[in-house]
Each structure stands twice: as C-alpha cells, then as structure tokens.
Design a protein around this motif. Structure first.
Motif: not given
Length: 112
Positions: A13-17, A67, A84-87, A90, A112
């Motif tokens: 999910q977005a925001g994870t690493s 990131r 980190n902070s995947l979008k 990416d 997302s």
C-alpha cells in the motif's frame, strides 16, 4: 555465468516500505558502480539510484530522493534499495545493473 538476481518486490500500500536486494554471482562487483533502474507500464526505463564501488557516493533520481536509499555489501556481493513512503507512481519493474550486466527485474506494485 554472471547473474544479477533481484528480489524483494511485491504488492504494497502507499506509504509503506520495501527493500529490494540484488545478489550477484559469477563475478565480483566490488569495484563497480551499481545501479537501480525501473520501468513503469507504458513508460521508458528510468534511472533510480547509483552507488559507487565503496559505497561512499550515491545519487538518486529527483523523484525518489529523500525516500529511497541505495546501499551495498561487497562482502555479500549484494546491492540494496530501501524504498520508503512508497507512492503509486513507484509502481514498476525494478532492475539492478552494473558493469554491463542486468538482472531480470522484480515487480513493485503500490496501491493507493
């Protein structure tokens, strides 16, 4: 036979690493700059990050700066990409490359 084998991709999910690894075999890459590239669906392959042979110098694409972190362990002949902070942007197949050799890629999908 020289091989670069990427691993660590997945669906997140977005925001994870995620941390990608690139394990080399058949040749030592301890004297080579190593790179990560990626290719998103429908887009050209683009540079992501690079690290010097000693690990002392690294550079990044503007889109991932702050990131992503590239690192290496020459004792293991392995290069890493901490993301980190995947979008969702990416999302791509990520490739490791160095000294003219390329890996087969690992898929990263960010929802997302």
């Amino acid at each position: 036979q020289v091989q670069l084998v990427e691993s660590g991709g997945g669906l997140v999910q977005a925001g994870t690493s995620l941390r990608l690894s690139c394990a080399a075999s058949g040749r030592t890459f301890g004297s080579d700059t190593m790179n990560w590239f990626r290719r998103a669906p429908g887009k050209e392959r683009e540079f992501v990050a690079a690290i010097s042979w000693s690990g002392g110098i690294s550079n990044y694409a503007d889109s991932v700066k702050g990131r992503f972190t590239i690192s290496r362990d020459n004792t293991k002949n392995t290069v890493y990409l901490q993301m980190n902070s995947l979008k969702p942007d990416d999302t791509a197949v990520y490739y490791c490359a160095g000294a003219g050799y390329w890996g087969q890629g690992t898929q990263v999908t960010v929802s997302s």
